[in-house]
Design an enzyme around this catalytic site. Sequence first.
Site, PDB file in Angstrom:
ATOM      1  N   GLU A   1      45.341  33.070  28.071  1.00  0.00           N
ATOM      2  CA  GLU A   1      44.270  33.802  27.384  1.00  0.00           C
ATOM      3  C   GLU A   1      44.598  35.295  27.274  1.00  0.00           C
ATOM      4  O   GLU A   1      44.307  35.917  26.267  1.00  0.00           O
ATOM      5  CB  GLU A   1      42.930  33.613  28.111  1.00  0.00           C
ATOM      6  CG  GLU A   1      42.329  32.231  27.935  1.00  0.00           C
ATOM      7  CD  GLU A   1      42.036  31.885  26.477  1.00  0.00           C
ATOM      8  OE1 GLU A   1      41.856  32.787  25.649  1.00  0.00           O
ATOM      9  OE2 GLU A   1      42.005  30.673  26.172  1.00  0.00           O
TER      10      GLU A   1
ATOM     11  N   TYR B   1      34.815  37.324  27.441  1.00  0.00           N
ATOM     12  CA  TYR B   1      35.461  36.211  26.727  1.00  0.00           C
ATOM     13  C   TYR B   1      36.441  35.466  27.645  1.00  0.00           C
ATOM     14  O   TYR B   1      36.388  34.249  27.785  1.00  0.00           O
ATOM     15  CB  TYR B   1      36.193  36.729  25.468  1.00  0.00           C
ATOM     16  CG  TYR B   1      37.151  35.703  24.951  1.00  0.00           C
ATOM     17  CD1 TYR B   1      36.686  34.633  24.193  1.00  0.00           C
ATOM     18  CD2 TYR B   1      38.505  35.743  25.296  1.00  0.00           C
ATOM     19  CE1 TYR B   1      37.545  33.639  23.771  1.00  0.00           C
ATOM     20  CE2 TYR B   1      39.369  34.760  24.880  1.00  0.00           C
ATOM     21  CZ  TYR B   1      38.890  33.708  24.120  1.00  0.00           C
ATOM     22  OH  TYR B   1      39.737  32.723  23.724  1.00  0.00           O
TER      23      TYR B   1
ATOM     24  N   ASP C   1      35.067  34.480  20.877  1.00  0.00           N
ATOM     25  CA  ASP C   1      36.020  35.436  20.298  1.00  0.00           C
ATOM     26  C   ASP C   1      35.833  35.448  18.774  1.00  0.00           C
ATOM     27  O   ASP C   1      34.888  34.852  18.248  1.00  0.00           O
ATOM     28  CB  ASP C   1      37.462  35.060  20.682  1.00  0.00           C
ATOM     29  CG  ASP C   1      37.900  33.743  20.059  1.00  0.00           C
ATOM     30  OD1 ASP C   1      37.051  33.041  19.456  1.00  0.00           O
ATOM     31  OD2 ASP C   1      39.094  33.419  20.147  1.00  0.00           O
TER      32      ASP C   1
END
Length: 361
Positions: A39, A122, A140
């Site tokens: 991520e 996020y 996102d």
Amino acid sequence: MQINQLNQIVTPLLEWYHANKRKLPWREDISPYRVWISEIMLQQTRVEAVLPYYERFMEHYPSVAALAACDDEELMKLWEGLGYYSRAKNLKKAAQLICTQYHGEFPERFEDILALPGIGAYTAGAISSIAFEQAHAAVDGNVLRVITRLTENSQDITDAGFRRQITEELEKVCPVQGRGDFTQSLMELGAVVCVPNGMPKCKECPLNALCSAFRNGTQLQYPVKKPKAPRKIEEKTVLVLRYRDRIAVRKRKKKGVLSGMWELPNLDGFFTEELLPRQLAETKPEFTADKLHIVRKERFKHIFTHIEWHMEGFLIACDAEYHDDGLIWVTQEQLASGIALPTAFRKVYDKLLPSMTPWQD
Ligand code: SF4
């Protein structure tokens, strides 16, 4: 559809995801560490660009403990070309914190994950739902695009309150089984079907029967985003100084763009071939025109999030190594294998250096 009807998307989305998901390394052998690294790498970066970096990173640092103990220069070299180097620095800081505060075990509580350096709402949502199957959403740009099109919602997606509202709505409908898959299915739909920059592939979309934008042909009107302030333009003169097989580099200041990274020596503003030696001689008396030979110059541009560098690159042959101004001289071999030169400088170096014949002792 309305924002409070998102429960209807869960089943078709999960079925589509199970049948169509891309095979990606971080989706195999899922762990909080693997999800976290992926991520962070995927922020502002395309999947295809991340893949080779991810594999190499995992080979070097297979665990939180390995990352916490890593060598800074090696870490930067592994990150070279991915950009946004503060991401890598924060990864190491967070890994060290996990080792000292959580005995090397990735924390499970959402609030503890969110408190780690470099992790925002996020990323914390992605880790807690994908790796720990918790009912958190990860909202996102991809997810915002899907939801605003589904609901024809014209609120500004850069508004933090709106993002929070979408996060809460998704958390309400998060299924009891397959919470991580639900998070990933929304991201995946936004990445490969409800795409940005052009018409989405609505005929292939499992949600087209529910989608307001598809029904009304308004897909390209969403998402709505407040226009960004124009990027600030900075002009720079960047020098590839070569003496024999060595090149001059130095460390950047600890603050500002590319803080603490290696750089090629550079000056603010543009200089002509006539003015440059005079300017250099002013700041570095030993750099007189008779000792520097300008081999080639060329224009370059590099775009950061808020700044654009317009660069005039000069390839200069020197008659000696000069050591003022923090310059150190490294071999081309070291630059290739051990020193992480950010892309803005790497592109100047890669383009200009081949204009000179290789040095032979
Ligand atoms: Fe996006 Fe089209 Fe699917 Fe609507 S139908 S969510 S616009 S891909």
